[in-house]
Design a protein around this motif. Structure first.
Motif, PDB file in Angstrom:
ATOM      1  N   LEU A 102      82.328  60.013 -34.737  1.00  0.00           N
ATOM      2  CA  LEU A 102      80.949  60.221 -34.324  1.00  0.00           C
ATOM      3  C   LEU A 102      80.050  60.624 -35.483  1.00  0.00           C
ATOM      4  N   ARG A 103      78.809  60.197 -35.372  1.00  0.00           N
ATOM      5  CA  ARG A 103      77.729  60.757 -36.184  1.00  0.00           C
ATOM      6  C   ARG A 103      76.810  61.449 -35.187  1.00  0.00           C
ATOM      7  N   ILE A 104      76.711  62.761 -35.322  1.00  0.00           N
ATOM      8  CA  ILE A 104      75.910  63.558 -34.409  1.00  0.00           C
ATOM      9  C   ILE A 104      74.669  64.022 -35.162  1.00  0.00           C
ATOM     10  N   ASN A 105      73.514  63.604 -34.710  1.00  0.00           N
ATOM     11  CA  ASN A 105      72.251  64.030 -35.290  1.00  0.00           C
ATOM     12  C   ASN A 105      71.691  65.142 -34.413  1.00  0.00           C
ATOM     13  N   PHE A 106      71.338  66.271 -35.035  1.00  0.00           N
ATOM     14  CA  PHE A 106      70.815  67.395 -34.266  1.00  0.00           C
ATOM     15  C   PHE A 106      69.866  68.215 -35.126  1.00  0.00           C
ATOM     16  N   GLY A 107      69.129  69.134 -34.515  1.00  0.00           N
ATOM     17  CA  GLY A 107      68.107  69.918 -35.204  1.00  0.00           C
ATOM     18  C   GLY A 107      68.415  71.404 -35.238  1.00  0.00           C
ATOM     19  N   PRO A 108      69.352  71.837 -36.077  1.00  0.00           N
ATOM     20  CA  PRO A 108      69.697  73.263 -36.119  1.00  0.00           C
ATOM     21  C   PRO A 108      68.665  74.073 -36.903  1.00  0.00           C
ATOM     22  N   ASP A 109      68.640  75.376 -36.639  1.00  0.00           N
ATOM     23  CA  ASP A 109      67.802  76.254 -37.447  1.00  0.00           C
ATOM     24  C   ASP A 109      68.605  76.777 -38.636  1.00  0.00           C
ATOM     25  N   LYS A 110      67.970  77.555 -39.508  1.00  0.00           N
ATOM     26  CA  LYS A 110      68.629  78.038 -40.730  1.00  0.00           C
ATOM     27  C   LYS A 110      69.840  78.901 -40.428  1.00  0.00           C
ATOM     28  N   LYS A 111      69.740  79.741 -39.425  1.00  0.00           N
ATOM     29  CA  LYS A 111      70.848  80.638 -39.084  1.00  0.00           C
ATOM     30  C   LYS A 111      72.081  79.848 -38.645  1.00  0.00           C
ATOM     31  N   PHE A 112      71.871  78.793 -37.860  1.00  0.00           N
ATOM     32  CA  PHE A 112      72.988  77.964 -37.416  1.00  0.00           C
ATOM     33  C   PHE A 112      73.668  77.306 -38.621  1.00  0.00           C
ATOM     34  N   ILE A 113      72.883  76.812 -39.549  1.00  0.00           N
ATOM     35  CA  ILE A 113      73.433  76.179 -40.755  1.00  0.00           C
ATOM     36  C   ILE A 113      74.200  77.194 -41.591  1.00  0.00           C
ATOM     37  N   GLU A 114      73.657  78.408 -41.727  1.00  0.00           N
ATOM     38  CA  GLU A 114      74.334  79.449 -42.491  1.00  0.00           C
ATOM     39  C   GLU A 114      75.679  79.816 -41.878  1.00  0.00           C
ATOM     40  N   VAL A 115      75.730  79.904 -40.559  1.00  0.00           N
ATOM     41  CA  VAL A 115      76.987  80.230 -39.889  1.00  0.00           C
ATOM     42  C   VAL A 115      78.013  79.121 -40.124  1.00  0.00           C
ATOM     43  N   CYS A 116      77.586  77.875 -40.027  1.00  0.00           N
ATOM     44  CA  CYS A 116      78.492  76.748 -40.288  1.00  0.00           C
ATOM     45  C   CYS A 116      78.951  76.746 -41.743  1.00  0.00           C
ATOM     46  N   PHE A 117      78.028  77.024 -42.665  1.00  0.00           N
ATOM     47  CA  PHE A 117      78.354  77.049 -44.093  1.00  0.00           C
ATOM     48  C   PHE A 117      79.368  78.143 -44.399  1.00  0.00           C
ATOM     49  N   SER A 118      79.237  79.282 -43.744  1.00  0.00           N
ATOM     50  CA  SER A 118      80.176  80.378 -44.001  1.00  0.00           C
ATOM     51  C   SER A 118      81.598  80.029 -43.562  1.00  0.00           C
ATOM     52  N   MET A 119      81.732  79.147 -42.581  1.00  0.00           N
ATOM     53  CA  MET A 119      83.060  78.770 -42.082  1.00  0.00           C
ATOM     54  C   MET A 119      83.659  77.568 -42.813  1.00  0.00           C
ATOM     55  N   ASN A 120      82.806  76.697 -43.378  1.00  0.00           N
ATOM     56  CA  ASN A 120      83.310  75.499 -44.068  1.00  0.00           C
ATOM     57  C   ASN A 120      82.340  75.116 -45.201  1.00  0.00           C
ATOM     58  N   PRO A 121      82.325  75.891 -46.289  1.00  0.00           N
ATOM     59  CA  PRO A 121      81.350  75.659 -47.351  1.00  0.00           C
ATOM     60  C   PRO A 121      81.551  74.341 -48.108  1.00  0.00           C
ATOM     61  N   ARG A 122      82.737  73.776 -48.060  1.00  0.00           N
ATOM     62  CA  ARG A 122      82.989  72.524 -48.793  1.00  0.00           C
ATOM     63  C   ARG A 122      82.411  71.310 -48.086  1.00  0.00           C
ATOM     64  N   LYS A 123      82.269  71.370 -46.789  1.00  0.00           N
ATOM     65  CA  LYS A 123      81.788  70.215 -46.015  1.00  0.00           C
ATOM     66  C   LYS A 123      80.349  70.342 -45.544  1.00  0.00           C
ATOM     67  N   VAL A 124      79.803  71.540 -45.531  1.00  0.00           N
ATOM     68  CA  VAL A 124      78.425  71.753 -45.081  1.00  0.00           C
ATOM     69  C   VAL A 124      77.517  71.787 -46.307  1.00  0.00           C
ATOM     70  N   LYS A 125      76.640  70.821 -46.399  1.00  0.00           N
ATOM     71  CA  LYS A 125      75.697  70.697 -47.512  1.00  0.00           C
ATOM     72  C   LYS A 125      74.341  71.171 -47.050  1.00  0.00           C
ATOM     73  N   THR A 126      73.781  72.146 -47.762  1.00  0.00           N
ATOM     74  CA  THR A 126      72.516  72.751 -47.322  1.00  0.00           C
ATOM     75  C   THR A 126      71.314  72.290 -48.104  1.00  0.00           C
ATOM     76  N   SER A 127      71.486  71.442 -49.115  1.00  0.00           N
ATOM     77  CA  SER A 127      70.327  70.987 -49.899  1.00  0.00           C
ATOM     78  C   SER A 127      70.371  69.480 -50.082  1.00  0.00           C
ATOM     79  N   LEU A 128      69.202  68.904 -50.336  1.00  0.00           N
ATOM     80  CA  LEU A 128      69.113  67.464 -50.601  1.00  0.00           C
ATOM     81  C   LEU A 128      69.483  67.170 -52.043  1.00  0.00           C
ATOM     82  N   ARG A 129      70.136  66.044 -52.233  1.00  0.00           N
ATOM     83  CA  ARG A 129      70.412  65.557 -53.594  1.00  0.00           C
ATOM     84  C   ARG A 129      70.315  64.075 -53.609  1.00  0.00           C
TER      85      ARG A 129
END
Length: 167
Positions: free
Chosen positions: A140-167
């Motif tokens: 699946l490709r799941i498109n969704f609109g999380p807020d910053k806190k949701f992204i931070e929580v995901c990043f804290s659990m899997n920092p290698r797969k969660v990308k928080t900036s554009l490149r």
């Protein structure tokens, strides 16, 4: 570790939704007029049209809820404020990638998905993120609109797969 975060993504009434709601009330009123003057055929026609518009209106009012509980992400779709369906349920450690939908990370990924789920409202002002994962033996490709806190929580659990900036 006990992590929990929940985000509700409501919606604002669009012009289309308000127009359909007006049509529903107008056709219901016309059906009542036909019933009052004893024109059964007219009443039946406008009553059926009003019911069909009512069903269409219910399908247009969709909200989402994203919840993160101990590494598990649930994305629920709420139709007309009362019918809740789980759109996706997966572990954050099992994702292939989570990044902004238009980022180079997503565009350059070689992950071939079978199905794409759009779990956001068009009236949201937040950035749209994509998650590439396998959920119930389906890619699946799941498109969704999380807020910053949701992204931070995901990043804290899997920092290698969660990308928080554009490149």
């Amino acid at each position: 570790m006990n992590d929990f975060y929940e985000q509700f993504v409501g919606r604002k009434d669009s012009r289309l939704y308000n127009y359909i709601k007006f049509l529903m009330y107008a056709t219901s009123f016309i059906a009542l007029v036909f019933f009052a003057i004893m024109k059964i055929i007219g009443f039946i026609i406008f009553a059926v049209i009003a019911v069909l518009i009512f069903v269409a209106r219910r399908k247009l009012y969709v909200e989402y809820e994203y919840s993160f509980t101990n590494g598990e992400i649930d994305i629920d779709k709420i139709i007309d404020k009362n019918n809740r369906k789980t759109a996706a349920n997966f572990q954050i450690r099992d994702i292939e990638l989570m990044a902004k939908a238009e980022s180079d990370f997503v565009k350059s990924s070689d992950f071939k998905y079978d199905k794409e789920l759009n779990c956001y409202n068009n009236c949201n002002n937040s950035d749209i993120y994509s998650i590439l994962t396998v959920c119930n033996q389906e890619k699946l490709r799941i498109n969704f609109g999380p807020d910053k806190k949701f992204i931070e929580v995901c990043f804290s659990m899997n920092p290698r797969k969660v990308k928080t900036s554009l490149r």
